[in-house]
Design an enzyme around this catalytic site. Structure first.
Site, PDB file in Angstrom:
ATOM      1  N   GLY A   1      -2.176 -52.005  46.408  1.00  0.00           N
ATOM      2  CA  GLY A   1      -1.957 -50.757  45.708  1.00  0.00           C
ATOM      3  C   GLY A   1      -2.594 -49.457  46.079  1.00  0.00           C
TER       4      GLY A   1
ATOM      5  N   LYS B   1       5.111 -56.303  38.920  1.00  0.00           N
ATOM      6  CA  LYS B   1       3.992 -56.039  37.897  1.00  0.00           C
ATOM      7  C   LYS B   1       4.481 -55.504  36.669  1.00  0.00           C
ATOM      8  CE  LYS B   1       1.364 -54.622  42.130  1.00  0.00           C
ATOM      9  NZ  LYS B   1       0.043 -54.323  42.513  1.00  0.00           N
TER      10      LYS B   1
ATOM     11  N   ASN C   1       6.593 -58.263  43.721  1.00  0.00           N
ATOM     12  CA  ASN C   1       5.924 -58.685  42.630  1.00  0.00           C
ATOM     13  C   ASN C   1       5.989 -57.145  41.810  1.00  0.00           C
ATOM     14  OD1 ASN C   1       3.902 -58.914  40.466  1.00  0.00           O
ATOM     15  ND2 ASN C   1       2.084 -58.531  41.750  1.00  0.00           N
TER      16      ASN C   1
ATOM     17  N   HIS D   1      -3.154 -63.759  40.355  1.00  0.00           N
ATOM     18  CA  HIS D   1      -3.076 -62.050  40.897  1.00  0.00           C
ATOM     19  C   HIS D   1      -4.475 -61.659  40.565  1.00  0.00           C
ATOM     20  CE1 HIS D   1      -1.916 -58.295  41.851  1.00  0.00           C
ATOM     21  NE2 HIS D   1      -0.934 -58.809  42.882  1.00  0.00           N
TER      22      HIS D   1
ATOM     23  N   SER E   1      -0.228 -53.665  50.232  1.00  0.00           N
ATOM     24  CA  SER E   1       0.320 -52.389  50.767  1.00  0.00           C
ATOM     25  C   SER E   1       1.318 -52.679  51.973  1.00  0.00           C
ATOM     26  CB  SER E   1      -0.625 -51.414  51.086  1.00  0.00           C
ATOM     27  OG  SER E   1      -1.628 -50.903  50.190  1.00  0.00           O
TER      28      SER E   1
ATOM     29  N   GLU F   1      -4.328 -62.010  49.604  1.00  0.00           N
ATOM     30  CA  GLU F   1      -4.221 -60.370  49.255  1.00  0.00           C
ATOM     31  C   GLU F   1      -5.873 -60.048  49.078  1.00  0.00           C
ATOM     32  OE1 GLU F   1      -0.205 -59.641  47.165  1.00  0.00           O
ATOM     33  OE2 GLU F   1      -1.515 -60.142  45.662  1.00  0.00           O
TER      34      GLU F   1
ATOM     35  N   GLU G   1      -5.031 -58.628  39.686  1.00  0.00           N
ATOM     36  CA  GLU G   1      -5.008 -57.661  38.750  1.00  0.00           C
ATOM     37  C   GLU G   1      -5.140 -58.745  37.283  1.00  0.00           C
ATOM     38  OE1 GLU G   1      -1.332 -55.737  39.450  1.00  0.00           O
ATOM     39  OE2 GLU G   1      -2.127 -54.855  41.093  1.00  0.00           O
TER      40      GLU G   1
HETATM   41  C1  PEP Z   1       0.695 -57.007  44.799  1.00  0.00           C
HETATM   42  O1  PEP Z   1       0.755 -56.611  43.843  1.00  0.00           O
HETATM   43  O2  PEP Z   1       0.646 -58.177  45.045  1.00  0.00           O
HETATM   44  C2  PEP Z   1       0.686 -56.146  46.129  1.00  0.00           C
HETATM   45  C3  PEP Z   1       0.345 -56.640  47.210  1.00  0.00           C
HETATM   46  O3  PEP Z   1       0.903 -54.640  45.760  1.00  0.00           O
HETATM   47  P1  PEP Z   1       1.054 -53.611  46.754  1.00  0.00           P
HETATM   48  O4  PEP Z   1       2.078 -54.131  47.822  1.00  0.00           O
HETATM   49  O5  PEP Z   1       1.726 -52.246  46.032  1.00  0.00           O
HETATM   50  O6  PEP Z   1      -0.364 -53.342  47.396  1.00  0.00           O
END
Ligand code: PEP
Length: 256
Positions: free
Chosen positions: A176, A15, A13, A98, A216, A170, A100
């Site tokens: 992040g 972003k 992803n 997501h 992460s 998630e 975000e």
């Molecule tokens: C994501 O954007 O779905 C995500 C899991 O980000 P990160 O791996 O940076 O935590």
């Protein structure tokens, strides 16, 4: 306990990162590193990168996804992108709900459901994101939160349509932040999600759904997470922007 009946999917992803020329360069770097992957490899990229990404990955095993889509076919929705627009240029996957988007853009379970239904109707494969806030985990309501999201986000999605749905668990506190859920925490909630799907559909339908972990995930922790029986892949943010790290996660999914 049927990991082998499911398709492992590692999806990046991106972003709001990478211009079209940067996207092309990154995909050209990733492609040779993942060409022998034993899992599905997906890059979900910003809208303006999609056409370039599709062109750059022709003849490779990398599938391209968008990071959102609208539920209407067309109309007065300034700034939005329809499923038809995505399909016509060859997009296969779309990330929906997501955290975000939920946090910064007013996305709700109702709008995630509308987008999911529209994506499925158009023949796109939605990656539906669910997960609890830190505060919700501390209050011991992770299961309540996730069960509600699964029920509402998949409302009116048929058993046949479910075959094209991927769920990404998630935990919002892990996205992040560099804080990864432990493999046990990830397994516990992914298994719980599968139980929810069993109740909403049936055992066979639930066993066939790919449930990713996201938060992460990186080249160092991927093996441990992906060894878990209900963790069928990953939705990767930061580490998907570095070719070697993303490829190492794909290799971990191939091993497990
Ligand atoms: C994501 O954007 O779905 C995500 C899991 O980000 P990160 O791996 O940076 O935590």
């Amino acid at each position: 306990m049927k990991k082998d009946v499911r398709k492992a999917i590692i999806a990046g992803n991106w972003k709001m990162n990478k211009t079209p020329s940067e996207a092309k360069a990154l995909l050209e770097e990733i492609a040779p590193l993942v060409k022998d992957a034993g899992c599905e490899v997906v890059a979900c990229v910003p809208y303006v990168d999609l056409a370039t990404a599709i062109e750059a990955t022709k003849g490779t095993n990398i599938k391209i996804g968008a990071e959102n889509c609208h539920w209407a076919e067309s109309g007065a929705f300034t700034g939005e992108i329809s499923t038809g627009m995505l399909k016509e240029i060859g997009v296969e996957y779309v990330v929906l709900g997501h955290s975000e988007r939920r946090q910064y853009f007013g996305e709700t379970d109702e709008t995630v459901n509308k987008r999911t239904k529209a994506a499925l109707a158009a023949g796109l494969k939605p990656i539906v994101c669910v997960g609890e806030l830190l505060w919700e985990r501390e209050c011991n309501i992770t299961e309540e939160v996730v069960a509600r999201q699964i029920k509402l986000d998949l409302w009116d999605v048929t058993e046949e349509e479910l075959k094209n749905v991927t769920i990404a668990y998630e935990p919002v506190w892990a996205i992040g932040t560099g804080k990864t859920a432990t493999a046990e925490q990830a397994e516990e909630v992914c298994a719980f999600i599968r139980e929810c799907l069993k109740k909403l559909y049936n055992e066979a339908a639930a066993e066939a759904v790919t449930i990713q972990y996201g938060g992460s995930m990186n080249d160092k922790n991927a093996d441990e997470l992906l060894q878990k029986v209900n963790v069928d892949g990953g939705l990767i943010g930061g580490a998907s922007l570095v070719a070697e790290k993303f490829a190492a996660i794909v290799a971990a999914a191939t091993r497990n």
